[in-house]
Design an enzyme around this catalytic site. Structure first.
Site, PDB file in Angstrom:
ATOM      1  N   THR A   1      55.301  41.209  45.896  1.00 35.64           N
ATOM      2  CA  THR A   1      55.761  43.118  45.513  1.00 35.64           C
ATOM      3  C   THR A   1      57.117  43.081  45.975  1.00 35.64           C
ATOM      4  OG1 THR A   1      54.366  42.983  47.320  1.00 35.64           O
ATOM      5  CG2 THR A   1      53.021  43.427  44.741  1.00 35.64           C
TER       6      THR A   1
ATOM      7  N   PHE B   1      47.691  42.563  41.376  1.00 36.36           N
ATOM      8  CA  PHE B   1      47.164  42.656  40.216  1.00 36.36           C
ATOM      9  C   PHE B   1      46.243  44.004  40.577  1.00 36.36           C
ATOM     10  CE2 PHE B   1      47.650  38.781  37.718  1.00 36.36           C
ATOM     11  CZ  PHE B   1      48.617  37.750  38.609  1.00 36.36           C
TER      12      PHE B   1
ATOM     13  N   HIS C   1      46.827  28.167  40.804  1.00 31.06           N
ATOM     14  CA  HIS C   1      46.638  28.789  39.978  1.00 31.06           C
ATOM     15  C   HIS C   1      47.851  28.927  39.208  1.00 31.06           C
ATOM     16  CE1 HIS C   1      43.506  32.090  41.311  1.00 31.06           C
ATOM     17  NE2 HIS C   1      43.313  30.797  41.256  1.00 31.06           N
TER      18      HIS C   1
ATOM     19  N   ALA D   1      49.432  37.304  44.750  1.00 28.44           N
ATOM     20  CA  ALA D   1      50.228  38.264  44.897  1.00 28.44           C
ATOM     21  C   ALA D   1      50.928  39.584  45.641  1.00 28.44           C
ATOM     22  CB  ALA D   1      49.578  39.060  43.483  1.00 28.44           C
TER      23      ALA D   1
ATOM     24  N   VAL E   1      51.818  32.182  39.975  1.00 27.00           N
ATOM     25  CA  VAL E   1      52.714  30.998  39.561  1.00 27.00           C
ATOM     26  C   VAL E   1      54.010  31.027  38.667  1.00 27.00           C
ATOM     27  CG1 VAL E   1      50.199  31.234  37.813  1.00 27.00           C
ATOM     28  CG2 VAL E   1      51.714  33.090  37.891  1.00 27.00           C
ATOM     29  N   ASP E   2      54.331  32.688  39.775  1.00 27.29           N
ATOM     30  CA  ASP E   2      55.886  32.411  39.885  1.00 27.29           C
ATOM     31  C   ASP E   2      56.741  31.725  40.441  1.00 27.29           C
ATOM     32  OD1 ASP E   2      55.059  35.162  42.438  1.00 27.29           O
ATOM     33  OD2 ASP E   2      56.079  32.913  42.912  1.00 27.29           O
TER      34      ASP E   2
ATOM     35  N   ASN F   1      48.669  41.617  55.388  1.00 28.32           N
ATOM     36  CA  ASN F   1      48.016  42.450  53.992  1.00 28.32           C
ATOM     37  C   ASN F   1      48.386  43.708  54.337  1.00 28.32           C
ATOM     38  OD1 ASN F   1      46.858  40.807  51.478  1.00 28.32           O
ATOM     39  ND2 ASN F   1      45.671  42.501  51.332  1.00 28.32           N
TER      40      ASN F   1
ATOM     41  N   CYS G   1      52.942  23.686  17.900  1.00 24.61           N
ATOM     42  CA  CYS G   1      52.642  22.314  18.115  1.00 24.61           C
ATOM     43  C   CYS G   1      52.717  22.079  17.073  1.00 24.61           C
ATOM     44  CB  CYS G   1      51.617  22.478  18.592  1.00 24.61           C
ATOM     45  SG  CYS G   1      51.454  20.779  18.766  1.00 24.61           S
TER      46      CYS G   1
HETATM   47  N1  APR Z   1      52.257  42.339  51.616  1.00 23.47           N
HETATM   48  C1  APR Z   1      51.192  42.429  52.268  1.00 23.47           C
HETATM   49  N2  APR Z   1      50.420  42.203  51.500  1.00 23.47           N
HETATM   50  C2  APR Z   1      50.399  43.772  49.643  1.00 23.47           C
HETATM   51  C3  APR Z   1      51.785  43.917  49.863  1.00 23.47           C
HETATM   52  C4  APR Z   1      53.093  43.138  50.288  1.00 23.47           C
HETATM   53  N3  APR Z   1      54.012  43.743  50.003  1.00 23.47           N
HETATM   54  N4  APR Z   1      50.925  44.029  48.386  1.00 23.47           N
HETATM   55  C5  APR Z   1      50.466  44.093  48.462  1.00 23.47           C
HETATM   56  N5  APR Z   1      49.471  43.627  48.903  1.00 23.47           N
HETATM   57  C6  APR Z   1      47.945  43.267  48.961  1.00 23.47           C
HETATM   58  C7  APR Z   1      47.859  43.950  47.964  1.00 23.47           C
HETATM   59  O1  APR Z   1      46.706  45.000  48.864  1.00 23.47           O
HETATM   60  C8  APR Z   1      45.848  42.957  47.482  1.00 23.47           C
HETATM   61  O2  APR Z   1      45.521  43.049  49.076  1.00 23.47           O
HETATM   62  O3  APR Z   1      48.368  41.883  48.229  1.00 23.47           O
HETATM   63  C9  APR Z   1      46.690  41.856  47.571  1.00 23.47           C
HETATM   64  C10 APR Z   1      46.590  41.389  46.185  1.00 23.47           C
HETATM   65  O4  APR Z   1      45.299  40.996  45.529  1.00 23.47           O
HETATM   66  P1  APR Z   1      45.022  41.033  44.363  1.00 23.47           P
HETATM   67  O5  APR Z   1      46.208  41.413  43.648  1.00 23.47           O
HETATM   68  O6  APR Z   1      44.135  40.663  44.091  1.00 23.47           O
HETATM   69  O7  APR Z   1      46.468  39.531  44.377  1.00 23.47           O
HETATM   70  P2  APR Z   1      46.266  37.980  44.337  1.00 23.47           P
HETATM   71  O8  APR Z   1      44.627  38.340  45.391  1.00 23.47           O
HETATM   72  O9  APR Z   1      46.717  37.288  44.324  1.00 23.47           O
HETATM   73  O10 APR Z   1      44.591  37.211  42.704  1.00 23.47           O
HETATM   74  C11 APR Z   1      44.329  36.666  42.989  1.00 23.47           C
HETATM   75  O11 APR Z   1      43.772  36.408  40.480  1.00 23.47           O
HETATM   76  O12 APR Z   1      44.007  37.657  39.017  1.00 23.47           O
HETATM   77  C12 APR Z   1      43.932  36.593  39.464  1.00 23.47           C
HETATM   78  O13 APR Z   1      45.675  34.955  38.572  1.00 23.47           O
HETATM   79  C13 APR Z   1      44.931  36.104  39.503  1.00 23.47           C
HETATM   80  O14 APR Z   1      45.860  34.803  41.790  1.00 23.47           O
HETATM   81  C14 APR Z   1      45.696  35.888  40.782  1.00 23.47           C
HETATM   82  C15 APR Z   1      44.460  36.137  41.478  1.00 23.47           C
END
Ligand code: APR
Length: 237
Positions: free
Chosen positions: A27, A34, A118, A23, A102-103, A206, A144
């Protein structure tokens, strides 16, 4: 050599590079992640909206959460970092993307070889009989023909990942010479096991790197879009 130069060197020499995104890749397009401070799960309990039990026992809240995400995504679009990854696929610099997102932004940006681990929030089905349904039918809370309620084709907590997609991601990661992980907390099983499955070099890009400072061969603390632009500028010099 600085970290960006190291990643560029590895991209140039790798015969098979796989990118794994989460995710944090979206952002900078205006889509919350999340688990960051402004993430979805800091405002909403995933147990209340992102499990099969939540879908079955509290459909109005489930429907509201996914409808809100669908409506938000319609105002957002892939950023330059997504575009760069599409250019890299076209040039043969990367082989494939496995994403937890999922975007659909990698596909929208032009990547063809994308494994959506996912699922996708853009396709729908009846949660009882599995018959496919349209986004409009879901948003309008239609049911449905069998009477079942509709759901997006996202993988909910506790559900298994799409088998073929998952097996393909594992095979690609295992045979990769370089795996670049971007924008994920690596909190969620089983995707968080993928980086450990490769014999290739591993890079972690990250914003927050506290949790994973040990495992990766190269760690770049930074934002996905900015870092991909920096890498691409040096790569295409
Ligand atoms: N650039 C780099 N890293 C970023 C940025 C950015 N602009 N914005 C946020 N982050 C980092 C955050 O610091 C965090 O470590 O991306 C990470 C996002 O982590 P999560 O929010 O946990 O998202 P994700 O790892 O994709 O979650 C996995 O969890 O809820 C489920 O299905 C959902 O696919 C998702 C899964």
């Amino acid at each position: 050599m600085n970290k960006i130069a190291t990643v560029v060197e590895w991209l140039r020499t790798s015969k098979k590079t796989i990118v794994l995104t989460g995710a944090g890749m979206s952002t900078e397009s205006g889509v919350p992640d999340f688990r960051s401070a402004s993430g979805w799960w800091t405002k909403t309990d995933p147990q209340q909206v992102a499990t099969v039990d939540a879908m079955n026992s509290n459909y109005p809240l489930f429907h509201e959460f996914y409808s809100m995400r669908i409506n938000l995504l319609e105002k957002c679009s892939p950023h330059e970092g997504h575009i760069i990854l599409a250019q890299w696929e076209k040039k043969g610099i990367i082989h494939r993307i496995a994403t937890q997102n999922v975007d659909g932004f990698h596909l929208q940006a032009g990547n063809k070889k994308v494994d959506e681990l996912h699922g996708s929030i853009y396709t729908f089905r009846c949660k009882n009989c599995g018959k496919s349904a349209t986004k409009e039918a879901f948003l309008n809370r239609e049911v449905c023909v069998c009477g079942g309620k509709l759901r997006p084709n996202v993988v909910l907590f506790g559900e298994s990942l799409p088998e073929e997609t998952w097996m393909r991601a594992i095979a690609n990661i295992k045979s990769a010479e370089l795996v670049i992980v971007i924008g994920t907390s690596l909190e969620v099983y089983p995707v968080n096991q993928l980086p450990m499955m490769t014999n290739g070099k591993t890079v972690y890009i990250n914003k927050d790197i506290a949790q994973h400072s040990s495992y990766f061969d190269c760690i770049v603390q930074g934002k996905a879009k900015e870092t991909l632009i920096e890498i691409n500028n040096l790569l295409t010099k």
